[in-house]
Design an enzyme around this catalytic site. Structure first.
Site, PDB file in Angstrom:
ATOM      1  N   LEU A  46       0.822  -1.213   0.000  1.00 49.41           N
ATOM      2  CA  LEU A  46       0.000   0.000   0.000  1.00 49.41           C
ATOM      3  C   LEU A  46       0.856   1.263   0.000  1.00 49.41           C
ATOM      4  O   LEU A  46       1.989   1.279   0.471  1.00 49.41           O
ATOM      5  CB  LEU A  46      -0.980   0.001   1.170  1.00 49.41           C
ATOM      6  CG  LEU A  46      -0.457  -0.109   2.606  1.00 49.41           C
ATOM      7  CD1 LEU A  46       0.064   1.215   3.120  1.00 49.41           C
ATOM      8  CD2 LEU A  46      -1.568  -0.609   3.499  1.00 49.41           C
TER       9      LEU A  46
ATOM     10  N   CYS B 215       9.598   4.766   2.765  1.00 50.93           N
ATOM     11  CA  CYS B 215       9.834   3.452   2.146  1.00 50.93           C
ATOM     12  C   CYS B 215      10.938   3.447   1.094  1.00 50.93           C
ATOM     13  O   CYS B 215      11.935   2.751   1.259  1.00 50.93           O
ATOM     14  CB  CYS B 215       8.544   2.938   1.535  1.00 50.93           C
ATOM     15  SG  CYS B 215       7.237   2.853   2.753  1.00 50.93           S
TER      16      CYS B 215
HETATM   17  C1  UGA Z   1       5.741   3.160  -1.709  1.00 54.14           C
HETATM   18  C2  UGA Z   1       5.226   2.151  -2.741  1.00 54.14           C
HETATM   19  O1  UGA Z   1       4.623   2.847  -3.836  1.00 54.14           O
HETATM   20  C3  UGA Z   1       4.207   1.206  -2.112  1.00 54.14           C
HETATM   21  O2  UGA Z   1       3.810   0.236  -3.067  1.00 54.14           O
HETATM   22  C4  UGA Z   1       4.849   0.523  -0.912  1.00 54.14           C
HETATM   23  O3  UGA Z   1       3.942  -0.343  -0.250  1.00 54.14           O
HETATM   24  C5  UGA Z   1       5.312   1.587   0.069  1.00 54.14           C
HETATM   25  O4  UGA Z   1       6.261   2.448  -0.582  1.00 54.14           O
HETATM   26  C6  UGA Z   1       5.955   0.882   1.256  1.00 54.14           C
HETATM   27  O5  UGA Z   1       6.946   0.208   1.062  1.00 54.14           O
HETATM   28  O6  UGA Z   1       5.379   0.903   2.351  1.00 54.14           O
HETATM   29  P1  UGA Z   1       4.830   5.448  -0.654  1.00 54.14           P
HETATM   30  O7  UGA Z   1       6.152   5.563   0.024  1.00 54.14           O
HETATM   31  O8  UGA Z   1       3.596   5.676   0.134  1.00 54.14           O
HETATM   32  O9  UGA Z   1       4.646   3.991  -1.309  1.00 54.14           O
HETATM   33  O10 UGA Z   1       4.833   6.526  -1.823  1.00 54.14           O
HETATM   34  P2  UGA Z   1       4.822   6.532  -3.408  1.00 54.14           P
HETATM   35  O11 UGA Z   1       3.513   7.004  -3.878  1.00 54.14           O
HETATM   36  O12 UGA Z   1       5.329   5.285  -3.966  1.00 54.14           O
HETATM   37  O13 UGA Z   1       5.895   7.704  -3.673  1.00 54.14           O
HETATM   38  C7  UGA Z   1       7.234   7.588  -3.235  1.00 54.14           C
HETATM   39  C8  UGA Z   1       8.014   8.803  -3.654  1.00 54.14           C
HETATM   40  O14 UGA Z   1       8.216   8.825  -5.064  1.00 54.14           O
HETATM   41  C9  UGA Z   1       7.331  10.121  -3.315  1.00 54.14           C
HETATM   42  O15 UGA Z   1       8.292  11.044  -2.856  1.00 54.14           O
HETATM   43  C10 UGA Z   1       6.726  10.559  -4.628  1.00 54.14           C
HETATM   44  O16 UGA Z   1       6.529  11.950  -4.724  1.00 54.14           O
HETATM   45  C11 UGA Z   1       7.792  10.073  -5.593  1.00 54.14           C
HETATM   46  N1  UGA Z   1       7.266   9.877  -6.948  1.00 54.14           N
HETATM   47  C12 UGA Z   1       6.395   8.873  -7.226  1.00 54.14           C
HETATM   48  C13 UGA Z   1       7.692  10.716  -7.977  1.00 54.14           C
HETATM   49  O17 UGA Z   1       8.505  11.644  -7.774  1.00 54.14           O
HETATM   50  N2  UGA Z   1       7.225  10.498  -9.235  1.00 54.14           N
HETATM   51  C14 UGA Z   1       6.350   9.498  -9.523  1.00 54.14           C
HETATM   52  O18 UGA Z   1       5.980   9.362 -10.714  1.00 54.14           O
HETATM   53  C15 UGA Z   1       5.924   8.678  -8.499  1.00 54.14           C
END
Ligand code: UGA
Length: 437
Positions: free
Chosen positions: A153, A263
């Site tokens: 998630l 994460c």
């Molecule tokens: C992430 C994973 O997406 C989940 O599947 C996983 O369960 C979780 O880690 C975990 O291990 O608990 P999360 O940390 O909530 O989830 O956030 P994301 O939405 O994945 O974003 C992570 C980072 O990447 C953020 O800083 C976001 O802004 C950045 N990001 C994401 C981008 O800069 N560009 C994108 O296209 C996507």
């Protein structure tokens, strides 16, 4: 079936609440008395869409309780999920397993009757086996099996992700444990959510590999964005063109200020540290970590340069919109905003901040700095030399730009999330800088 969730952090609380929504009896255990008190009063300890409502409904239905008492909770349980934190060692990036092993020891002492012990926390490959050994050593008569069931998630859409996952990964060598977990996820498998059944090590590795791959995807598009800026290409269209290829996919191709959260930074470092300990050359993930660390400083440099360079930027004011690591969360852990703001403060720039949910965490992170905490985006822009968007909150997408322009000293917007259209910004009379366009 009765479940116990040890740890009420993001994963534990959301999973506990959602399993109770499936109709199971769930006891969530946490050592932190303040947290447990707040949860018992029906208030979630994190900001997460629809979590409070589900939590309250299931508490009222008598299916969800919160306690500090591990032993009485575990005694009746069919399955005990370990969902405690695995923070990184600041030097090596290695996951610190002290909390998960402590939880395993405590659970071991209280086991009665057959129980499946399931690791939900993200743990290094081999941890499941170590937990098994700990429990056997402490309670040689215990009737139990070990399983790994990593959680995928995302913060900000955690309930939705738990209820509609892309897949469920179950790692165990025990038929009985597998059946128990299949029963728990029956409401999802009825909806055709695929299950990947495997051994514990493969399940543990799947989680690290997934997070590290996603982090790589973002780091990759960030580099493409840098090159787009130099060559006159538009990264948004490049990402669209790439993403339409199903082998690539259109998700996680938004360039930005760098990855943050609890994460990706932690898991990439942990996986790289595991690779080092096995003498496996792990150049891709090591580069992702390095590129991501550098990216945040590069973003600060970009802001300083937009403010006229180091000398000119001193004593100027930046209005920062967004301090959380992404939208729809109050979490600022490893947020790129922090590294950027730190650099700007070091450069002598005055900082004004507004974030819809991150103000309280931000205030405590910057309690020894003089920062202006603002009541909304317009208040934040007031008298500033530039508006800097660091988090892509929806409410920043639809601002009254005439008001913003009047509030700013200079009509300069630095958008690190590409939430505005460059042509519209130009039409509105802003000097506008975004990422890779
Ligand atoms: C992430 C994973 O997406 C989940 O599947 C996983 O369960 C979780 O880690 C975990 O291990 O608990 P999360 O940390 O909530 O989830 O956030 P994301 O939405 O994945 O974003 C992570 C980072 O990447 C953020 O800083 C976001 O802004 C950045 N990001 C994401 C981008 O800069 N560009 C994108 O296209 C996507």
């Amino acid at each position: 079936m009765k479940l116990v969730m040890i740890g009420t952090g993001y994963v534990g609380l959301v999973s506990g609440v959602c399993f109770s929504e499936f109709g199971f009896h769930v006891t969530c255990v946490d050592k932190d008395a303040n947290k447990v008190n707040q949860l018992q009063s029906g208030q979630a300890t994190i900001y997460e869409p629809s979590l409070n409502r589900l939590m309250q409904q299931n508490m009222q239905a008598g299916r969800l309780i919160f306690t500090q008492d591990t032993s009485s909770a575990v005694r009746d349980a069919d399955a005990v999920f370990l969902a405690v934190g695995t923070p990184p060692n600041p030097q090596t990036g290695e996951a610190d397993l002290q909390y998960i092993f402590a939880a395993a020891r405590e659970v071991a002492e209280s086991l009665k009757g057959y129980t499946v012990i399931v690791t939900k926390s993200t743990v290094p490959i081999g941890t499941g086996k170590q937990i098994q050994e700990i429990i056997q050593r402490i309670n040689p008569d215990a009737d139990f099996d070990i399983a790994s069931n990593p959680e995928f998630l995302r913060e900000g859409s955690a309930v939705e992700d738990f209820m509609k996952p892309d897949r469920i990964v179950i790692g165990t060598t025990s038929e009985r444990a597998e059946q128990t977990l299949q029963k728990l996820y029956r409401p999802l498998t009825l909806e055709k959510v695929p299950i990947v059944s495997t051994d514990i090590e493969t399940a543990e590795m799947s989680k690290y590999a997934a997070n590290s791959f996603l982090a790589t995807k973002v780091a990759f598009i960030n580099e493409i964005a840098d090159l787009c800026e130099k060559t006159g290409a538009n990264v948004s269209t490049v990402a669209k063109a790439m993403g339409l290829d199903p082998r690539i996919g259109d998700k996680f191709l938004n360039p930005g200020p760098g990855i943050g959260g609890s994460c990706f930074p932690k898991d990439t470092k942990a996986l790289a540290s595991i690779a080092r300990s096995h003498s496996v050359d792990f150049r891709i993930v090591e580069s992702v970590i390095e590129a991501n660390d550098e990216r945040k400083h590069a973003m600060a440099k970009r802001i300083i340069s937009n403010l006229g360079g180091e000398e000119a930027a001193k004593n100027k004011t930046a209005a920062v919109l967004g301090i959380t690591f992404k939208q729809n969360t109050d979490d600022i852990r490893e947020s790129p905003a922090l590294a950027i703001i730190d650099d700007l403060l070091r450069a002598g720039i005055e900082i004004r901040i507004y974030d819809p949910q991150g103000m309280s965490a931000g205030r405590s992170r910057y309690q020894h700095h003089s920062i202006n905490w603002c009541k909304d985006s317009y208040d934040c822009a007031n008298g500033a030399d530039a508006l800097v968007v660091i988090t892509e909150w929806n409410e920043f997408r639809h601002l009254d730009f005439d008001r913003i322009k009047k509030s700013l000293k200079k009509p300069l917007i630095i958008d690190l999330r590409n939430i505005y259209d460059p042509r519209e910004m130009a039409k509105l009379g802003f000097e506008y800088s975004s990422v890779g366009r």
